[in-house]
Design an enzyme around this catalytic site. Structure first.
Site, short mmCIF file in Angstrom:
data_model
loop_
_atom_site.label_atom_id
_atom_site.label_comp_id
_atom_site.label_asym_id
_atom_site.label_seq_id
_atom_site.Cartn_x
_atom_site.Cartn_y
_atom_site.Cartn_z
N HIS A 144 46.78 38.17 46.99
CA HIS A 144 45.73 39.22 47.10
C HIS A 144 46.34 40.79 46.87
O HIS A 144 45.97 41.39 46.17
CB HIS A 144 45.17 39.21 48.56
CG HIS A 144 44.32 40.31 48.96
ND1 HIS A 144 43.15 40.05 49.12
CD2 HIS A 144 44.70 41.35 49.40
CE1 HIS A 144 42.48 41.27 49.28
NE2 HIS A 144 43.55 42.21 49.63
N GLU A 145 47.80 40.84 47.42
CA GLU A 145 48.26 41.88 47.64
C GLU A 145 48.88 42.37 45.66
O GLU A 145 48.89 43.40 45.38
CB GLU A 145 49.62 42.05 48.14
CG GLU A 145 49.04 42.05 49.61
CD GLU A 145 48.13 42.98 50.20
OE1 GLU A 145 47.89 44.14 49.63
OE2 GLU A 145 47.29 42.76 51.17
N HIS A 188 45.89 44.00 44.01
CA HIS A 188 46.19 45.33 44.31
C HIS A 188 47.10 46.14 43.39
O HIS A 188 46.87 47.02 42.69
CB HIS A 188 46.54 45.68 45.60
CG HIS A 188 45.12 45.70 46.53
ND1 HIS A 188 43.96 46.38 46.32
CD2 HIS A 188 45.17 44.99 47.81
CE1 HIS A 188 43.02 45.97 47.25
NE2 HIS A 188 43.78 45.40 48.24
N HIS A 234 46.05 46.07 39.65
CA HIS A 234 45.20 47.25 39.48
C HIS A 234 45.74 48.59 39.31
O HIS A 234 45.35 49.38 38.47
CB HIS A 234 44.19 47.26 40.66
CG HIS A 234 42.80 47.75 40.29
ND1 HIS A 234 42.01 48.22 41.38
CD2 HIS A 234 42.32 48.45 39.15
CE1 HIS A 234 40.92 48.87 40.87
NE2 HIS A 234 41.12 48.77 39.66
#
Length: 648
Positions: A439-440, A443, A446
Site C-alpha cells: 500500500h505505502e 503511494h 505515485h
C-alpha cells in the site's frame, strides 16, 4: 544528484527554515515588481521557492515522526506556528492573487500542467481567505495557527500515551502464543512485555490467551489520551469558524472543495449505499463468530475478544494462521521480491545504495527507468519507541523542472512499524504487514514515477485527497495473487518457496469477515463527515458516534471506548471530512485492479497504460479524468463489492 538526509542538525534545519521564509518574501517582492507577469517569470520561480521551503520543513516533520525526541518536539513546536503564519499570510496576499488572475487572463501559451497549477493556486488562494476584510483575515490566520498547534498536540498526546503504557506478563499468560511474538516481547528477566505499539498490541489481541489481560490492553488502547477530548472539541469549533469565514456552511463543504466528491450529501449517499449492501452480510459474519466463540467457551463475546476468536475461526475454517506465514515473509526478502514484481509490472529497476540514514535499519534505493536514475526511495520499516505508530509515505522532494531548466528528481520515505529484528531472528512480517508495505509503496510510486514538470502538480502534489489512495489500494490487491506471492515468499532459513497450499489458503481466506471490515470503515467515514457538518462538543461527538454505530456497526464497543481521542487520521493527519476517501478511492482501485485480473496481471501494454495515464501524471489533471482515460468509463460499485466478497 540527490542530497544526503542529515539527521543530527535539527537546530540548523530550524535556522534554515527561518532563513528560507525570509528569502522567499524578498524574492516575492522582486517578482511582483516585474512589469509583465507571466507563468515563466512569476509562477515558475514561485513554485521553486515554495518547494524549497516545503522540502526543509519536511525534514523536521519527518524526524519528529521517525526519531522523536524532546529536541525534535521542541523544534517542531517552535517552527510549526511560524510556518502556519507564513502560509496563512501567503494565502491572503492580495498582490499574489492579483498576479495569478492577471496571468490567467493574459498568458495564453500555457501547457495543460501549467493551467492546472494556475487553476489550483487561484482556488487555494480563495480558500485561504484572500478577499476577506482585514479583520476577518486576522481571525482566519489566528485560527490556522491555533489549529496547527492543536493538531500537533493531539498527535503528540497519542504518541506519549502509547509510549507510557506497558503490561508485564508471566509465562502462564502467554502460553500458546507464536514464538516470534514471544521473542519480541521477552524481557531480560524472563517475563514478557506488551505495549500499545501496534505490532505488540495486535500480537496479544490476536493470540493472547488471558482474556482479562486482553481487556486491560484493549481498554488502555481505546482510552488513551483522554485530554484529546477537549482538543478535538476545539478543533471542530475552529474548523466550523474557518469554513464560515470563507462562506461555506460547514467544514465538510470546505473540505470537499478540493476533492472529487461534490457534496457531503453525495458522500453520505455513497457510504450508506455501501452500508446497505454490507451490513446484512456483516451481521451474518458476526453471528458465525459468536457461535464459534460460544463453542470455544466464550458465551458473551466482547470487543476485546473479537480479534482473538476471529483468528481462531479463520484458522478453523481455512486452516489459515497468520503466524505460519511469517517464516516465509522475512522483511528484506519481501522487499526484494516486491521490487522484482514491480520491475516486471512497471518496467522499472530498484538499486540499493549506501547513503546516510537516520537509523541503521533504514534502507535506501534508487529507482531507474531505461537505465537512468529517476528517483530515490528510503524504507524505514521496523518499529522503534521513538517512532510514531502506523505506516505512511512521506514525500520529500517532487520531480520538476525549475525556471533555469534544472531538473529535480523526486525523493520519498516509506515508514512502517513492523516487527523488529533481533539477534535470534530477522524481522518476520505478517501477511497484513505485507499488504501495508505494498500500500505505502503504491503511494511512493505515485510520487516517484511522476514525469510532471511543475512542482505543484507533480507526484502526489495536487492530487485530490479522495483519489490519492487510488494507486496505493490498487497495488495492495496484488498481494493476494498467487503469481506475486510466489515471487517473494521464501523461508528465511531454508530459502524454500512458500507451499502452494499456503497460497491457496491465503487467497481463500482473503475475504474472511470482509463485510465486518467494510462496516467498520464506514462507521469511521460517516462519523467523520457528520461531526464536520457542525461544531459538536465533546459529549455531542460521542452522541453522533453512538448514532452512527446504531446505523451501520455490527460490533458495539463498551462505553469506555473513546477511540475518537486517538483518531489521528482526522484530527492530526489531514483526513478531516475526508476519511471516506479510502472507500471512494477503493472504488477506483477495484475497477482498475480487475481490469488487470481479467486481462492478465503481467499485461505489459496495460501496465504501461496505467503507468503513463495514472502514475506519471500525478496531479496534473483531475483524478477522475485520468481514471476515465485509463479505464474507459466511470468506476462501478460492483467491482468494489466483488473485491470485498460482497454480493451485489
Amino acid at each position: 544528484m540527490f542530497p544526503d538526509f542529515i539527521e543530527d542538525n535539527l537546530l540548523e534545519k530550524e535556522i534554515a527554515i527561518l532563513g528560507q521564509m525570509d528569502a522567499n518574501l524578498k524574492t516575492l517582492d522582486s517578482l511582483l515588481k516585474l512589469p509583465n507577469l507571466t507563468f515563466a517569470n512569476f509562477l515558475k520561480p514561485y513554485q521553486s521557492i515554495q518547494t524549497n521551503l516545503s522540502d526543509l520543513s519536511t525534514e523536521i516533520s519527518h524526524l519528529n515522526s521517525v526519531k522523536n525526541s524532546e529536541e525534535s518536539q521542541a523544534v517542531y513546536a517552535r517552527i510549526l506556528p511560524k510556518l502556519t503564519e507564513y502560509y496563512t499570510n501567503l494565502g491572503q496576499n492580495e498582490a499574489i492573487f492579483s498576479a495569478l488572475l492577471k496571468i490567467e487572463s493574459l498568458d495564453q501559451n500555457l501547457t495543460s500542467e501549467q493551467k492546472q497549477v494556475l487553476k489550483n493556486e487561484i482556488r487555494d488562494f480563495r480558500l485561504s481567505g484572500v478577499g476577506l476584510s482585514a479583520e476577518k483575515k486576522e481571525a482566519f490566520k489566528q485560527i490556522q495557527i491555533r489549529l496547527s498547534d492543536l493538531s500537533n498536540q493531539f498527535s503528540q498526546n497519542v504518541l506519549n500515551a502509547t509510549n507510557s503504557f506497558e503490561m508485564i506478563l508471566e509465562s502462564e499468560d502467554v502460553i500458546g502464543m507464536p514464538e516470534g511474538d514471544l521473542l519480541s516481547a521477552k524481557t531480560e528477566d524472563g517475563k514478557y512485555k506488551f505495549t500499545l505499539h501496534f505490532p505488540s498490541y495486535i500480537a496479544y489481541m490476536t493470540y493472547g490467551p488471558n482474556r482479562e489481560k486482553r481487556e486491560i490492553l484493549y481498554r488502555a488502547s481505546t482510552t488513551k489520551a483522554p485530554e484529546n477530548g477537549k482538543i478535538l472539541e476545539e478543533i471542530l469549533r475552529l474548523k466550523k469558524e474557518q469554513a464560515e469565514l470563507l462562506g461555506y456552511p460547514s467544514y465538510a463543504h470546505l473540505s470537499l472543495a478540493t476533492k472529487v466528491a461534490e457534496s457531503p450529501e453525495q458522500v453520505l449517499e455513497f457510504l450508506r449505499k455501501l452500508a446497505e449492501k454490507s451490513k446484512p452480510i456483516a451481521l451474518h459474519e458476526f453471528e458465525i463468530l459468536k457461535k464459534f466463540a460460544e463453542s470455544e467457551g466464550c458465551p458473551d463475546l466482547k470487543s476485546h475478544d473479537v480479534i482473538f476468536y476471529s483468528e481462531k475461526l479463520k484458522k478453523s475454517s481455512f486452516q489459515y494462521e497468520e503466524e505460519k506465514y511469517r517464516p516465509y515473509l522475512e522483511k528484506e526478502s519481501v522487499v526484494r521480491g516486491m521490487f522484482q514484481f514491480l520491475e516486471s509490472l512497471l518496467s522499472i529497476q530498484f538499486q540499493e545504495i549506501k547513503t546516510r540514514v537516520w537509523h541503521p535499519s533504514v534502507l535506501c534505493y534508487e529507482i531507474l527507468t531505461q537505465n537512468m536514475v529517476r528517483a530515490r526511495l528510503y524504507l524505514d520499516l521496523e518499529a522503534r519507541s521513538e517512532k510514531k505508530g502506523g505506516a505512511w509515505m512521506h514525500n520529500w522532494k517532487p520531480h520538476f523542472i525549475d525556471e533555469t531548466g534544472q531538473e529535480t528528481l523526486p525523493i520519498a520515505f516509506v515508514v512502517g512499524n513492523f516487527p523488529v529484528a533481533s539477534k535470534d531472528q530477522p524481522s518476520l512480517l505478517k501477511p497484513s504487514d505485507v499488504v501495508t508495505l505494498f500500500h505505502e509503496l503504491g503511494h511512493a510510486l505515485h510520487h516517484l514515477l511522476s514525469r510532471v514538470n511543475e512542482a505543484f502538480v507533480s507526484g502526489v502534489n495536487g492530487v485530490e485527497w479522495d483519489a490519492v489512495e487510488f494507486p496505493s489500494q490498487f497495488l495492495e490487491n496484488f498481494v493476494y495473487e498467487p503469481k506475486v506471492l510466489a515471487l517473494f515468499a521464501k523461508h528465511y532459513l531454508t530459502g524454500e518457496t512458500i507451499p502452494q497450499e499456503y497460497i491457496d489458503t491465503k487467497v481463500k481466506a482473503k475475504n474472511f469477515q470482509s463485510a465486518l471490515g467494510v462496516v467498520r470503515q464506514l462507521e469511521f467515514a460517516i462519523f467523520d463527515m457528520l461531526i464536520h457538518e457542525g461544531s459538536p462538543s465533546e459529549a455531542e461527538v460521542q452522541e453522533i458516534l453512538n448514532k452512527v454505530r446504531e446505523e451501520v456497526a455490527v460490533i458495539t464497543p463498551p462505553n469506555y471506548n473513546k477511540f475518537q481521542n486517538s483518531f489521528s487520521h482526522i484530527f492530526s493527519g489531514g483526513y478531516a471530512a475526508g476519511y471516506y476517501s479510502y472507500k471512494w478511492a477503493e472504488l477506483m482501485s477495484a475497477n482498475a485492479f480487475y481490469k488487470f485480473v481479467d486481462q492478465g496481471i503481467f499485461s505489459e501494454s496495460l501496465a504501461n497504460q496505467f503507468r503513463q495515464d495514472i502514475l506519471e501524471k500525478g496531479g496534473s489533471e483531475s483524478a477522475m479524468v485520468l481514471f476515465r482515460r485509463f479505464y474507459g468509463k466511470d468506476p462501478e460499485l460492483e467491482a468494489l463489492l466483488r473485491l470485498n466478497g460482497i454480493a451485489a
